[in-house]
Write a protein that holds these residues in place. Structure first.
Motif, PDB file in Angstrom:
ATOM      1  N   LEU A   1      -0.949 -11.802 -10.221  1.00 21.61           N
ATOM      2  CA  LEU A   1      -1.769 -10.507 -10.627  1.00 21.61           C
ATOM      3  C   LEU A   1      -3.385 -10.776 -10.476  1.00 21.61           C
ATOM      4  O   LEU A   1      -4.027 -10.076 -10.032  1.00 21.61           O
ATOM      5  CB  LEU A   1      -1.377  -9.979 -12.046  1.00 21.61           C
ATOM      6  CG  LEU A   1      -0.086  -9.418 -12.246  1.00 21.61           C
ATOM      7  CD1 LEU A   1       0.163  -9.189 -13.508  1.00 21.61           C
ATOM      8  CD2 LEU A   1       0.242  -8.342 -11.215  1.00 21.61           C
ATOM      9  N   GLU A   2      -3.702 -11.958 -10.620  1.00 23.35           N
ATOM     10  CA  GLU A   2      -5.144 -12.246 -10.636  1.00 23.35           C
ATOM     11  C   GLU A   2      -5.361 -12.494  -9.151  1.00 23.35           C
ATOM     12  O   GLU A   2      -6.512 -11.863  -8.688  1.00 23.35           O
ATOM     13  CB  GLU A   2      -5.347 -13.799 -11.305  1.00 23.35           C
ATOM     14  CG  GLU A   2      -7.120 -14.162 -11.272  1.00 23.35           C
ATOM     15  CD  GLU A   2      -7.271 -15.175 -12.163  1.00 23.35           C
ATOM     16  OE1 GLU A   2      -8.353 -15.918 -11.892  1.00 23.35           O
ATOM     17  OE2 GLU A   2      -6.395 -15.764 -12.853  1.00 23.35           O
ATOM     18  N   GLN A   3      -4.497 -12.906  -8.219  1.00 23.49           N
ATOM     19  CA  GLN A   3      -4.684 -13.405  -6.851  1.00 23.49           C
ATOM     20  C   GLN A   3      -4.651 -11.734  -6.362  1.00 23.49           C
ATOM     21  O   GLN A   3      -5.703 -11.507  -5.367  1.00 23.49           O
ATOM     22  CB  GLN A   3      -3.619 -14.053  -6.490  1.00 23.49           C
ATOM     23  CG  GLN A   3      -3.757 -14.468  -4.777  1.00 23.49           C
ATOM     24  CD  GLN A   3      -5.016 -15.558  -4.631  1.00 23.49           C
ATOM     25  OE1 GLN A   3      -4.694 -16.497  -5.517  1.00 23.49           O
ATOM     26  NE2 GLN A   3      -5.717 -15.293  -3.914  1.00 23.49           N
ATOM     27  N   TYR A   4      -3.926 -10.879  -6.962  1.00 24.29           N
ATOM     28  CA  TYR A   4      -3.899  -9.612  -6.225  1.00 24.29           C
ATOM     29  C   TYR A   4      -5.423  -8.928  -6.330  1.00 24.29           C
ATOM     30  O   TYR A   4      -5.668  -8.162  -5.465  1.00 24.29           O
ATOM     31  CB  TYR A   4      -2.827  -8.882  -6.689  1.00 24.29           C
ATOM     32  CG  TYR A   4      -1.296  -9.207  -6.176  1.00 24.29           C
ATOM     33  CD1 TYR A   4      -1.105  -9.987  -5.131  1.00 24.29           C
ATOM     34  CD2 TYR A   4      -0.378  -8.910  -7.089  1.00 24.29           C
ATOM     35  CE1 TYR A   4       0.141 -10.282  -5.032  1.00 24.29           C
ATOM     36  CE2 TYR A   4       1.130  -9.202  -6.755  1.00 24.29           C
ATOM     37  CZ  TYR A   4       1.226 -10.064  -5.697  1.00 24.29           C
ATOM     38  OH  TYR A   4       2.351 -10.480  -5.344  1.00 24.29           O
ATOM     39  N   GLN A   5      -5.885  -9.150  -7.584  1.00 19.65           N
ATOM     40  CA  GLN A   5      -7.174  -8.380  -7.934  1.00 19.65           C
ATOM     41  C   GLN A   5      -8.316  -8.920  -7.010  1.00 19.65           C
ATOM     42  O   GLN A   5      -9.013  -8.299  -6.269  1.00 19.65           O
ATOM     43  CB  GLN A   5      -7.548  -8.774  -9.446  1.00 19.65           C
ATOM     44  CG  GLN A   5      -6.565  -8.168 -10.251  1.00 19.65           C
ATOM     45  CD  GLN A   5      -6.982  -6.546 -10.512  1.00 19.65           C
ATOM     46  OE1 GLN A   5      -8.052  -6.046  -9.949  1.00 19.65           O
ATOM     47  NE2 GLN A   5      -6.214  -5.703 -11.069  1.00 19.65           N
ATOM     48  N   LEU A   6      -8.077 -10.164  -6.596  1.00 21.47           N
ATOM     49  CA  LEU A   6      -8.818 -10.954  -5.523  1.00 21.47           C
ATOM     50  C   LEU A   6      -8.696 -10.282  -4.194  1.00 21.47           C
ATOM     51  O   LEU A   6      -9.853 -10.135  -3.559  1.00 21.47           O
ATOM     52  CB  LEU A   6      -8.813 -12.427  -5.443  1.00 21.47           C
ATOM     53  CG  LEU A   6      -9.750 -13.140  -4.544  1.00 21.47           C
ATOM     54  CD1 LEU A   6     -11.248 -13.000  -4.763  1.00 21.47           C
ATOM     55  CD2 LEU A   6      -9.231 -14.646  -4.590  1.00 21.47           C
ATOM     56  N   TYR A   7      -7.411 -10.123  -3.929  1.00 23.94           N
ATOM     57  CA  TYR A   7      -7.375  -9.428  -2.515  1.00 23.94           C
ATOM     58  C   TYR A   7      -7.836  -8.144  -2.594  1.00 23.94           C
ATOM     59  O   TYR A   7      -8.524  -7.613  -1.525  1.00 23.94           O
ATOM     60  CB  TYR A   7      -5.932  -9.518  -2.263  1.00 23.94           C
ATOM     61  CG  TYR A   7      -5.052 -10.784  -2.141  1.00 23.94           C
ATOM     62  CD1 TYR A   7      -5.774 -12.029  -1.948  1.00 23.94           C
ATOM     63  CD2 TYR A   7      -3.828 -10.990  -2.143  1.00 23.94           C
ATOM     64  CE1 TYR A   7      -5.008 -13.067  -1.559  1.00 23.94           C
ATOM     65  CE2 TYR A   7      -3.029 -12.127  -2.027  1.00 23.94           C
ATOM     66  CZ  TYR A   7      -3.842 -13.360  -1.595  1.00 23.94           C
ATOM     67  OH  TYR A   7      -3.177 -14.517  -1.453  1.00 23.94           O
ATOM     68  N   ALA A   8      -7.677  -7.434  -3.618  1.00 22.30           N
ATOM     69  CA  ALA A   8      -8.249  -5.846  -3.636  1.00 22.30           C
ATOM     70  C   ALA A   8      -9.598  -5.804  -3.478  1.00 22.30           C
ATOM     71  O   ALA A   8     -10.004  -5.097  -2.832  1.00 22.30           O
ATOM     72  CB  ALA A   8      -7.873  -5.331  -5.001  1.00 22.30           C
ATOM     73  N   SER A   9     -10.380  -6.906  -4.235  1.00 26.62           N
ATOM     74  CA  SER A   9     -11.933  -6.716  -4.418  1.00 26.62           C
ATOM     75  C   SER A   9     -12.387  -7.133  -2.964  1.00 26.62           C
ATOM     76  O   SER A   9     -13.274  -6.332  -2.364  1.00 26.62           O
ATOM     77  CB  SER A   9     -12.333  -7.881  -5.293  1.00 26.62           C
ATOM     78  OG  SER A   9     -13.604  -8.199  -5.118  1.00 26.62           O
TER      79      SER A   9
ATOM     80  N   PHE B   1       0.102  -1.801  -1.886  1.00 25.40           N
ATOM     81  CA  PHE B   1      -1.009  -2.690  -2.262  1.00 25.40           C
ATOM     82  C   PHE B   1      -2.220  -1.587  -2.245  1.00 25.40           C
ATOM     83  O   PHE B   1      -2.950  -1.519  -3.271  1.00 25.40           O
ATOM     84  CB  PHE B   1      -1.162  -3.725  -1.605  1.00 25.40           C
ATOM     85  CG  PHE B   1      -2.458  -4.577  -1.872  1.00 25.40           C
ATOM     86  CD1 PHE B   1      -2.442  -5.517  -2.843  1.00 25.40           C
ATOM     87  CD2 PHE B   1      -3.651  -4.539  -1.196  1.00 25.40           C
ATOM     88  CE1 PHE B   1      -3.385  -6.400  -3.281  1.00 25.40           C
ATOM     89  CE2 PHE B   1      -4.774  -5.221  -1.436  1.00 25.40           C
ATOM     90  CZ  PHE B   1      -4.680  -6.045  -2.601  1.00 25.40           C
ATOM     91  N   ILE B   2      -2.563  -0.897  -1.319  1.00 25.00           N
ATOM     92  CA  ILE B   2      -3.704  -0.320  -1.105  1.00 25.00           C
ATOM     93  C   ILE B   2      -3.722   1.009  -2.046  1.00 25.00           C
ATOM     94  O   ILE B   2      -4.766   1.011  -2.695  1.00 25.00           O
ATOM     95  CB  ILE B   2      -3.788   0.243   0.345  1.00 25.00           C
ATOM     96  CG1 ILE B   2      -4.118  -1.018   1.338  1.00 25.00           C
ATOM     97  CG2 ILE B   2      -5.015   1.150   0.566  1.00 25.00           C
ATOM     98  CD1 ILE B   2      -4.048  -0.732   2.897  1.00 25.00           C
ATOM     99  N   THR B   3      -2.552   1.488  -2.288  1.00 29.00           N
ATOM    100  CA  THR B   3      -2.668   2.820  -3.204  1.00 29.00           C
ATOM    101  C   THR B   3      -2.547   2.322  -4.552  1.00 29.00           C
ATOM    102  O   THR B   3      -3.301   3.034  -5.221  1.00 29.00           O
ATOM    103  CB  THR B   3      -1.300   3.666  -2.795  1.00 29.00           C
ATOM    104  OG1 THR B   3      -0.352   2.702  -2.895  1.00 29.00           O
ATOM    105  CG2 THR B   3      -1.329   4.164  -1.591  1.00 29.00           C
ATOM    106  N   SER B   4      -2.089   1.285  -4.720  1.00 27.20           N
ATOM    107  CA  SER B   4      -1.946   0.876  -6.539  1.00 27.20           C
ATOM    108  C   SER B   4      -3.231   0.099  -6.688  1.00 27.20           C
ATOM    109  O   SER B   4      -3.660  -0.010  -7.865  1.00 27.20           O
ATOM    110  CB  SER B   4      -0.718   0.087  -6.557  1.00 27.20           C
ATOM    111  OG  SER B   4      -0.586  -0.964  -5.877  1.00 27.20           O
TER     112      SER B   4
END
Length: 362
Positions: free
Chosen positions: A299-307, A343-346
């Motif tokens: 989940l931390e990795q996903y936050q990095l991707y989102a940023s 991923f983009i929407t959430s």
């Protein structure tokens, strides 16, 4: 004849009744058998491939005769499901089979019976045929063809690249096909139907073999030019080797991990290069994002991707690259990258809203 890609084939397999036979027309090496095996394995059905072009006698298909109470019957062939469980019978190289083999297939395709043995209820029959003057083919009887729903299978380069990402194909092969997709299924100047003899040309199966022989080796040497030429041909080998020696483009995962480190190079990219990296991001997110994951590190990795994805989108907006935003929006709406869309929407709802507004104003 209607052309279908992999996504459309999946839909056809989903909704076609088991009682219908399906025929896929296409070149060798485009992944027909691998796609079917993977699709039905996920649904608990065993795929039994029969290479009809290699059979010299109907006995290879129907089994051996025996005498039973004064009458002739046939032992079930090795592939026949004697456990009563349904199978997917994949008749490969149908139009390379001898005429006497095709006569045997007629009853199988119409009545699901073979020398007195009936396929279990729920079994499916799918055939694959080659098309083109470079193949030694047998003319199919119209009565046999009428027993099948016929589609020309033309999977897109985009679909192959997504598969390659999931299969851990060597990144150099992926980058090369990203930049020059016309080399995936032949050479750009190759004439359709040409008699190639022993001349090698690239296809999807061959590019996987290229990955097999170079994977794990950071640098290619001059002798590798000949090695790869034996797999995809001299022209494709030279082009691929030159690509490996040049400066590599940024990949989607690099941008998602550290946009700031990539920004200066991105400013030098032309439109077609931006399109490649945008699709590379979507393709990576498609394979990497799991909406159901509860792993803290993931989940931390996903936050990095989102940023970093938001930073990339803001970069496109701030530099007024409307064509690139339009391409990104097209990827979002294409239906090919559903995990990336989730991923983009959430994870980046503000980017999703901006993209939706952009699409609405087109």
């Amino acid at each position: 004849m209607i052309n279908i890609n992999t996504q459309q084939l999946m839909h056809i397999l989903d909704v076609t009744p088991a009682s219908h036979n399906v025929m896929l027309v296409g070149n060798h090496g485009i992944g027909k058998s691998e796609i079917l095996t993977h699709y039905y394995a996920q649904r608990g059905l065993r795929v039994v491939p029969l290479f009809l072009g290699q059979m010299s006698d109907p006995g290879d298909l129907i089994g051996l005769p025996r005498e039973t109470e004064g009458r002739t019957s046939f032992l079930p062939p090795y592939w026949f499901p004697i456990d009563g469980r349904p199978i997917v019978l994949f008749l490969d190289e149908l139009n390379r089979a001898r005429p006497e083999i095709l006569q045997t297939v007629m009853d199988l395709a119409l009545n699901r019976t073979l020398a007195g043995h009936t396929l279990p209820e729920g079994s499916r029959i799918i055939s694959a045929v080659n098309e083109g003057e470079e193949y030694q083919l047998t003319q199919l009887d119209p009565a046999l063809v009428s027993r099948f729903n016929v589609y020309r299978f033309t999977p897109t380069a985009q679909e192959w690249l997504l598969w390659a990402q999931n299969e851990n194909i060597d990144p150099r092969v992926i980058r090369f096909i990203e930049r020059e997709p016309s080399w995936l299924d032949g050479t750009p100047d190759q004439k359709e139907g040409i008699d190639t003899g022993l001349e090698k040309y690239p296809d999807r199966r061959a590019w996987r073999r290229v990955s097999d022989v170079i994977k794990g080796r950071a640098t290619l040497v001059d002798d590798d030019l000949s090695l790869v030429a034996g797999i995809v041909g001299a022209a494709a080998s030279s082009r691929f080797y030159a690509s490996c020696q040049g400066r590599n483009m940024l990949t989607g995962v690099q941008i998602l991990n550290d946009f700031a480190d990539c920004e200066a190079e991105l400013r030098q990219y032309k439109l077609h290069q931006m399109a490649i990296v945008s699709e590379s991001m979507f393709r990576y997110l498609e394979s990497a994002y799991d909406m159901q994951s509860t792993d803290a590190m993931q989940l931390e990795q996903y936050q990095l991707y989102a940023s970093n994805f938001k930073a990339y989108y803001d970069f496109l907006v701030n530099t007024e690259q409307r064509e690139c935003i339009a391409y990104l929006a097209n990827l979002f709406e294409s239906g090919s990258y559903m995990n990336a869309v989730l991923f983009i929407t959430s994870m980046t709802p503000e980017v999703y809203q901006q993209m939706a507004d952009f699409i609405a104003n087109l």
